[in-house]
Design a protein around this motif. Structure first.
Motif, PDB file in Angstrom:
ATOM      1  N   THR A 115      35.414  42.629  34.075  1.00 36.15           N
ATOM      2  CA  THR A 115      34.356  42.433  35.064  1.00 36.15           C
ATOM      3  C   THR A 115      34.774  41.510  36.203  1.00 36.15           C
ATOM      4  O   THR A 115      34.039  41.352  37.166  1.00 36.15           O
ATOM      5  N   LYS A 116      35.943  40.892  36.081  1.00 35.97           N
ATOM      6  CA  LYS A 116      36.399  39.982  37.129  1.00 35.97           C
ATOM      7  C   LYS A 116      37.889  40.169  37.336  1.00 35.97           C
ATOM      8  O   LYS A 116      38.665  40.174  36.384  1.00 35.97           O
ATOM      9  N   LEU A 117      38.287  40.324  38.592  1.00 35.20           N
ATOM     10  CA  LEU A 117      39.677  40.583  38.943  1.00 35.20           C
ATOM     11  C   LEU A 117      40.075  39.676  40.097  1.00 35.20           C
ATOM     12  O   LEU A 117      39.458  39.705  41.156  1.00 35.20           O
ATOM     13  N   HIS A 118      41.069  38.830  39.890  1.00 35.85           N
ATOM     14  CA  HIS A 118      41.555  37.909  40.923  1.00 35.85           C
ATOM     15  C   HIS A 118      42.799  38.526  41.570  1.00 35.85           C
ATOM     16  O   HIS A 118      43.806  38.730  40.901  1.00 35.85           O
ATOM     17  N   LEU A 119      42.723  38.801  42.860  1.00 37.30           N
ATOM     18  CA  LEU A 119      43.844  39.442  43.562  1.00 37.30           C
ATOM     19  C   LEU A 119      44.269  38.689  44.821  1.00 37.30           C
ATOM     20  O   LEU A 119      44.921  39.258  45.692  1.00 37.30           O
TER      21      LEU A 119
END
Length: 71
Positions: free
Chosen positions: A31-35
């Protein structure tokens, strides 16, 4: 259960985001993606958007840092 992936500063570009996008289509836990601090262009962003549009998770956070450079 894994719900967050931190891929900050991993030199990810449009080519690499293709594989991540394919994996996210069938994933129901992330549910959370750091890019932040990667090299994702328009086509990579579109691939990611398409994958999340077809994903079964009800909500999703994508975290980016945006840098504006003025000359």
């Amino acid at each position: 259960m894994l719900s967050e992936i931190n891929l900050r500063s991993r030199n990810i570009g449009d080519y690499e985001i293709k594989f991540l996008s394919e994996a996210l289509i069938n994933d129901e836990t992330i549910t959370k993606l750091h890019l932040s601090d990667n090299h994702i262009g328009d086509s990579g962003a579109q691939q990611l958007a398409d994958a999340l549009r077809n994903n079964n998770v009800g909500y999703f956070w994508i975290l980016f840092e945006v840098y504006l450079y003025f000359t």
